[in-house]
Design a protein around this motif. Structure first.
Motif, PDB file in Angstrom:
ATOM      1  N   GLN A 178       0.817  -1.209   0.000  1.00 20.35           N
ATOM      2  CA  GLN A 178       0.000   0.000   0.000  1.00 20.35           C
ATOM      3  C   GLN A 178       0.857   1.268   0.000  1.00 20.35           C
ATOM      4  N   GLY A 179       2.167   1.150   0.224  1.00 18.78           N
ATOM      5  CA  GLY A 179       3.056   2.303   0.270  1.00 18.78           C
ATOM      6  C   GLY A 179       3.817   2.500  -1.034  1.00 18.78           C
ATOM      7  N   ALA A 180       4.379   3.675  -1.185  1.00 17.52           N
ATOM      8  CA  ALA A 180       5.106   4.024  -2.416  1.00 17.52           C
ATOM      9  C   ALA A 180       6.332   3.134  -2.624  1.00 17.52           C
ATOM     10  N   THR A 181       7.083   2.862  -1.565  1.00 14.86           N
ATOM     11  CA  THR A 181       8.282   2.033  -1.703  1.00 14.86           C
ATOM     12  C   THR A 181       7.916   0.611  -2.100  1.00 14.86           C
ATOM     13  N   GLY A 182       6.922   0.052  -1.439  1.00 14.59           N
ATOM     14  CA  GLY A 182       6.487  -1.305  -1.772  1.00 14.59           C
ATOM     15  C   GLY A 182       6.008  -1.410  -3.209  1.00 14.59           C
ATOM     16  N   ARG A 183       5.236  -0.435  -3.651  1.00 15.30           N
ATOM     17  CA  ARG A 183       4.729  -0.440  -5.027  1.00 15.30           C
ATOM     18  C   ARG A 183       5.876  -0.332  -6.036  1.00 15.30           C
ATOM     19  N   ARG A 184       6.880   0.482  -5.706  1.00 11.57           N
ATOM     20  CA  ARG A 184       8.038   0.629  -6.596  1.00 11.57           C
ATOM     21  C   ARG A 184       8.826  -0.678  -6.674  1.00 11.57           C
ATOM     22  N   LEU A 185       9.036  -1.327  -5.533  1.00  5.26           N
ATOM     23  CA  LEU A 185       9.766  -2.594  -5.517  1.00  5.26           C
ATOM     24  C   LEU A 185       9.021  -3.681  -6.281  1.00  5.26           C
ATOM     25  N   LEU A 186       7.707  -3.704  -6.145  1.00  3.05           N
ATOM     26  CA  LEU A 186       6.910  -4.682  -6.893  1.00  3.05           C
ATOM     27  C   LEU A 186       7.017  -4.433  -8.392  1.00  3.05           C
ATOM     28  N   ALA A 187       6.918  -3.175  -8.796  1.00  6.66           N
ATOM     29  CA  ALA A 187       7.018  -2.846 -10.216  1.00  6.66           C
ATOM     30  C   ALA A 187       8.388  -3.244 -10.771  1.00  6.66           C
ATOM     31  N   GLN A 188       9.455  -3.015  -9.987  1.00  9.36           N
ATOM     32  CA  GLN A 188      10.796  -3.398 -10.422  1.00  9.36           C
ATOM     33  C   GLN A 188      10.913  -4.908 -10.607  1.00  9.36           C
ATOM     34  N   ALA A 189      10.137  -5.661  -9.824  1.00 12.16           N
ATOM     35  CA  ALA A 189      10.159  -7.127  -9.937  1.00 12.16           C
ATOM     36  C   ALA A 189       9.173  -7.628 -10.984  1.00 12.16           C
ATOM     37  N   GLY A 190       8.471  -6.705 -11.663  1.00 11.60           N
ATOM     38  CA  GLY A 190       7.520  -7.094 -12.698  1.00 11.60           C
ATOM     39  C   GLY A 190       6.193  -7.582 -12.147  1.00 11.60           C
ATOM     40  N   LEU A 191       5.852  -7.185 -10.928  1.00 14.42           N
ATOM     41  CA  LEU A 191       4.598  -7.622 -10.299  1.00 14.42           C
ATOM     42  C   LEU A 191       3.594  -6.486 -10.252  1.00 14.42           C
ATOM     43  N   ASN A 192       2.319  -6.824 -10.371  1.00 15.96           N
ATOM     44  CA  ASN A 192       1.250  -5.845 -10.325  1.00 15.96           C
ATOM     45  C   ASN A 192       0.813  -5.632  -8.876  1.00 15.96           C
ATOM     46  N   PRO A 193       1.069  -4.460  -8.311  1.00 11.79           N
ATOM     47  CA  PRO A 193       0.710  -4.237  -6.908  1.00 11.79           C
ATOM     48  C   PRO A 193      -0.795  -4.210  -6.662  1.00 11.79           C
ATOM     49  N   ASP A 194      -1.584  -4.030  -7.700  1.00 12.71           N
ATOM     50  CA  ASP A 194      -3.037  -3.975  -7.534  1.00 12.71           C
ATOM     51  C   ASP A 194      -3.688  -5.346  -7.502  1.00 12.71           C
ATOM     52  N   ASN A 195      -2.944  -6.378  -7.868  1.00 15.38           N
ATOM     53  CA  ASN A 195      -3.485  -7.735  -7.855  1.00 15.38           C
ATOM     54  C   ASN A 195      -2.402  -8.707  -7.362  1.00 15.38           C
ATOM     55  N   LEU A 196      -1.779  -8.339  -6.258  1.00 16.16           N
ATOM     56  CA  LEU A 196      -0.656  -9.126  -5.765  1.00 16.16           C
ATOM     57  C   LEU A 196      -1.139 -10.406  -5.107  1.00 16.16           C
ATOM     58  N   GLN A 197      -0.548 -11.508  -5.496  1.00 20.21           N
ATOM     59  CA  GLN A 197      -0.885 -12.814  -4.934  1.00 20.21           C
ATOM     60  C   GLN A 197       0.362 -13.516  -4.413  1.00 20.21           C
ATOM     61  N   THR A 198       1.381 -12.740  -4.044  1.00 26.18           N
ATOM     62  CA  THR A 198       2.612 -13.345  -3.555  1.00 26.18           C
ATOM     63  C   THR A 198       3.305 -12.426  -2.567  1.00 26.18           C
ATOM     64  N   LEU A 199       4.182 -13.011  -1.825  1.00 26.00           N
ATOM     65  CA  LEU A 199       5.095 -12.290  -0.954  1.00 26.00           C
ATOM     66  C   LEU A 199       6.350 -12.063  -1.775  1.00 26.00           C
ATOM     67  N   LEU A 200       6.920 -10.890  -1.702  1.00 22.92           N
ATOM     68  CA  LEU A 200       8.163 -10.605  -2.409  1.00 22.92           C
ATOM     69  C   LEU A 200       9.255 -10.379  -1.379  1.00 22.92           C
ATOM     70  N   VAL A 201      10.361 -11.080  -1.535  1.00 28.34           N
ATOM     71  CA  VAL A 201      11.527 -10.909  -0.674  1.00 28.34           C
ATOM     72  C   VAL A 201      12.679 -10.469  -1.562  1.00 28.34           C
TER      73      VAL A 201
END
Length: 129
Positions: free
Chosen positions: A34-57
């Motif tokens: 839900q935060g800007a940093t998390g959304r940026r990290l998800l985008a860098q990993a090629g994941l859609n933050p609006d439909n996330l179905q995984t944990l990213l480490v």
């Protein structure tokens, strides 16, 4: 190590509280989807933050998802949590299929908060947003 998690998911927030309570987890930082940093990290990993179905480490230049992410985190906690490496014995397609089922049903099974998890003051520096 950074864990990107869903701060509205009660299961995910419980996982974060579990990690915060472990002394060896002190090197782990957190970013919510839900935060800007998390959304940026998800985008860098090629994941859609609006439909996330995984944990990213994320650890350095490497990242893991689904059961591989959980196993990496448990390994970082040291003993006895390192024993979770036995999970690698199960084939990834089976482990990850079970993970995806829980991820899709996490709100129904464990609940959802209308507000994001807020860290305790002593843990606030470990959260990136």
């Amino acid at each position: 190590m950074i864990i990107v998690f869903d701060a509205q998911c009660l299961l995910c927030s419980g996982w974060v509280r579990f990690l915060l309570a472990r002394p060896a987890g002190g090197q782990i930082r957190f970013a919510s989807i839900q935060g800007a940093t998390g959304r940026r990290l998800l985008a860098q990993a090629g994941l859609n933050p609006d439909n996330l179905q995984t944990l990213l480490v994320i650890d350095g230049n490497r990242s893991w998802q689904e059961t591989a992410a959980i196993l990496r985190v448990l390994d970082a906690l040291g003993w006895p949590w390192k024993l979770a490496w036995l999970g690698w014995i199960a084939p990834a397609p089976l482990r990850d299929a079970a993970y995806r089922w829980f991820a899709r049903n996490r709100y129904r099974l464990f609940g959802r908060s209308e507000v994001c998890m807020l860290p305790q003051p002593q843990d606030a520096a470990r959260f990136l947003d």
